[in-house]
Design an enzyme around this catalytic site. Sequence first.
Site, PDB file in Angstrom:
ATOM      1  N   ASP A   8       0.880  -1.163   0.000  1.00 26.62           N
ATOM      2  CA  ASP A   8       0.000   0.000   0.000  1.00 26.62           C
ATOM      3  C   ASP A   8       0.930   1.230   0.000  1.00 26.62           C
ATOM      4  O   ASP A   8       2.122   1.106   0.281  1.00 26.62           O
ATOM      5  CB  ASP A   8      -0.869  -0.045   1.268  1.00 26.62           C
ATOM      6  CG  ASP A   8      -1.696   1.205   1.426  1.00 26.62           C
ATOM      7  OD1 ASP A   8      -2.354   1.608   0.455  1.00 26.62           O
ATOM      8  OD2 ASP A   8      -1.680   1.791   2.533  1.00 26.62           O
ATOM      9  N   LEU A   9       0.387   2.394  -0.336  1.00 27.29           N
ATOM     10  CA  LEU A   9       1.243   3.594  -0.390  1.00 27.29           C
ATOM     11  C   LEU A   9       1.107   4.462   0.865  1.00 27.29           C
ATOM     12  O   LEU A   9       2.031   4.558   1.685  1.00 27.29           O
ATOM     13  CB  LEU A   9       0.882   4.431  -1.632  1.00 27.29           C
ATOM     14  CG  LEU A   9       1.634   5.756  -1.738  1.00 27.29           C
ATOM     15  CD1 LEU A   9       3.092   5.535  -2.126  1.00 27.29           C
ATOM     16  CD2 LEU A   9       0.968   6.687  -2.749  1.00 27.29           C
ATOM     17  N   ASP A  10      -0.084   5.077   0.995  1.00 28.75           N
ATOM     18  CA  ASP A  10      -0.301   6.051   2.076  1.00 28.75           C
ATOM     19  C   ASP A  10      -0.258   5.349   3.435  1.00 28.75           C
ATOM     20  O   ASP A  10      -1.051   4.454   3.706  1.00 28.75           O
ATOM     21  CB  ASP A  10      -1.676   6.718   1.902  1.00 28.75           C
ATOM     22  CG  ASP A  10      -1.770   7.532   0.617  1.00 28.75           C
ATOM     23  OD1 ASP A  10      -0.835   8.291   0.326  1.00 28.75           O
ATOM     24  OD2 ASP A  10      -2.780   7.405  -0.098  1.00 28.75           O
ATOM     25  N   THR A  16       1.472  10.123   4.160  1.00 31.58           N
ATOM     26  CA  THR A  16       0.641  11.146   3.517  1.00 31.58           C
ATOM     27  C   THR A  16      -0.701  11.334   4.224  1.00 31.58           C
ATOM     28  O   THR A  16      -1.438  12.256   3.893  1.00 31.58           O
ATOM     29  CB  THR A  16       0.397  10.782   2.042  1.00 31.58           C
ATOM     30  OG1 THR A  16       0.326   9.363   1.976  1.00 31.58           O
ATOM     31  CG2 THR A  16       1.498  11.280   1.153  1.00 31.58           C
ATOM     32  N   LYS A  44      -8.609   6.137   6.367  1.00 34.49           N
ATOM     33  CA  LYS A  44      -7.440   5.403   5.876  1.00 34.49           C
ATOM     34  C   LYS A  44      -7.852   4.242   4.953  1.00 34.49           C
ATOM     35  O   LYS A  44      -8.702   3.437   5.332  1.00 34.49           O
ATOM     36  CB  LYS A  44      -6.608   4.878   7.046  1.00 34.49           C
ATOM     37  CG  LYS A  44      -5.922   6.016   7.780  1.00 34.49           C
ATOM     38  CD  LYS A  44      -4.937   5.519   8.798  1.00 34.49           C
ATOM     39  CE  LYS A  44      -4.200   6.706   9.412  1.00 34.49           C
ATOM     40  NZ  LYS A  44      -3.380   6.304  10.553  1.00 34.49           N
ATOM     41  N   SER A 113      -2.754   0.555  -4.213  1.00 38.92           N
ATOM     42  CA  SER A 113      -3.206   1.729  -3.449  1.00 38.92           C
ATOM     43  C   SER A 113      -4.576   2.197  -3.910  1.00 38.92           C
ATOM     44  O   SER A 113      -4.931   2.044  -5.074  1.00 38.92           O
ATOM     45  CB  SER A 113      -2.191   2.861  -3.643  1.00 38.92           C
ATOM     46  OG  SER A 113      -2.718   4.090  -3.207  1.00 38.92           O
ATOM     47  N   ALA A 114      -5.318   2.808  -3.000  1.00 40.87           N
ATOM     48  CA  ALA A 114      -6.620   3.387  -3.355  1.00 40.87           C
ATOM     49  C   ALA A 114      -6.457   4.770  -3.982  1.00 40.87           C
ATOM     50  O   ALA A 114      -7.398   5.319  -4.544  1.00 40.87           O
ATOM     51  CB  ALA A 114      -7.480   3.505  -2.102  1.00 40.87           C
ATOM     52  N   LYS A 144     -11.151  -0.836  -1.565  1.00 34.39           N
ATOM     53  CA  LYS A 144     -10.892  -1.676  -0.390  1.00 34.39           C
ATOM     54  C   LYS A 144     -12.046  -1.456   0.600  1.00 34.39           C
ATOM     55  O   LYS A 144     -12.523  -0.329   0.687  1.00 34.39           O
ATOM     56  CB  LYS A 144      -9.567  -1.272   0.280  1.00 34.39           C
ATOM     57  CG  LYS A 144      -8.342  -1.433  -0.611  1.00 34.39           C
ATOM     58  CD  LYS A 144      -7.103  -0.835   0.067  1.00 34.39           C
ATOM     59  CE  LYS A 144      -5.916  -0.810  -0.884  1.00 34.39           C
ATOM     60  NZ  LYS A 144      -4.731  -0.143  -0.332  1.00 34.39           N
ATOM     61  N   GLU A 168       0.022  -3.347   4.695  1.00 36.36           N
ATOM     62  CA  GLU A 168      -1.124  -2.436   4.806  1.00 36.36           C
ATOM     63  C   GLU A 168      -1.163  -1.733   6.160  1.00 36.36           C
ATOM     64  O   GLU A 168      -0.835  -2.330   7.181  1.00 36.36           O
ATOM     65  CB  GLU A 168      -2.420  -3.239   4.663  1.00 36.36           C
ATOM     66  CG  GLU A 168      -3.098  -3.128   3.339  1.00 36.36           C
ATOM     67  CD  GLU A 168      -3.623  -1.730   3.005  1.00 36.36           C
ATOM     68  OE1 GLU A 168      -3.674  -0.862   3.888  1.00 36.36           O
ATOM     69  OE2 GLU A 168      -3.976  -1.515   1.830  1.00 36.36           O
ATOM     70  N   ASP A 169      -1.615  -0.475   6.152  1.00 40.43           N
ATOM     71  CA  ASP A 169      -1.794   0.241   7.429  1.00 40.43           C
ATOM     72  C   ASP A 169      -3.273   0.476   7.737  1.00 40.43           C
ATOM     73  O   ASP A 169      -3.582   1.077   8.756  1.00 40.43           O
ATOM     74  CB  ASP A 169      -1.097   1.608   7.383  1.00 40.43           C
ATOM     75  CG  ASP A 169      -1.832   2.568   6.466  1.00 40.43           C
ATOM     76  OD1 ASP A 169      -2.166   2.172   5.332  1.00 40.43           O
ATOM     77  OD2 ASP A 169      -2.107   3.704   6.893  1.00 40.43           O
TER      78      ASP A 169
END
Length: 217
Positions: A8-10, A16, A44, A113-114, A144, A168-169
């Site tokens: 995942d990114l953020d 971010t 998130k 990522s979303a 997601k 994932e966070d």
Amino acid sequence: MKKGFIFDLDGVIVDTAKYHYLAWKKLANELGFEFTKEQNELFKGVSRKRCLEILLDIGKREATKKEFDTWMISKNEDYLKYIENMDESEILPDVPKILEYLKENNIPIALGSASKNAQPILEKVGLLSYFDTIVDGNNVTKAKPDSEVFLLAAKQLGVNSNDCVVFEDAVAGVEAANAANMISIGIGDENVLSEAQFNFADFTEISIDFIKDLIEN
Ligand code: BG6
Ligand code: MG
């Protein structure tokens, strides 16, 4: 069996979430209500459209279709201003170490990522070249916790979905990884991410031996 790693990114690669928060807070304040950091937790992993729906619920505000679209655009314009000057100093600790190890061992790497802003962020922080494929908010129709984003990433990597590992966070992201039968690794608060198969506060807690084990077993 070939393994694939999906990030995942953020909140996993870069922090971010704070910029998303500031942009949503600005909009909330303009609409005449408060938006707290605690409430931001709900955002998130959630798509931009869904975030605005939740924000309007919080503020008990109705919106016409036109207002809804205008507010989505203005939130994103503000967010883009916040991320404009991002650079490699905003990469979360030890992320490059793990990416480097995977790359050296020819392990396929995907972004899942979303966000519709994923690619420019990876470019700004100088990590784009690590990724064999990018699946983001521009490529999926179901957000997601639907597993579409991760299943598509596995497909594009040419790896069986049950041979993929996901970092994932977000609760929604862990649910999406589990639904896809992938190994889910929660990055952040283990009480929040209790559905993840493995939990770490951040990448500094993840050893190369652990990654090696994931690749080999
Ligand atoms: C996710 C974030 O990665 O992307 C969410 O965790 C965000 O908070 C979502 O709403 C969509 O991002 P963007 O950049 O397309 O508005
Ligand atoms: Mg995230």
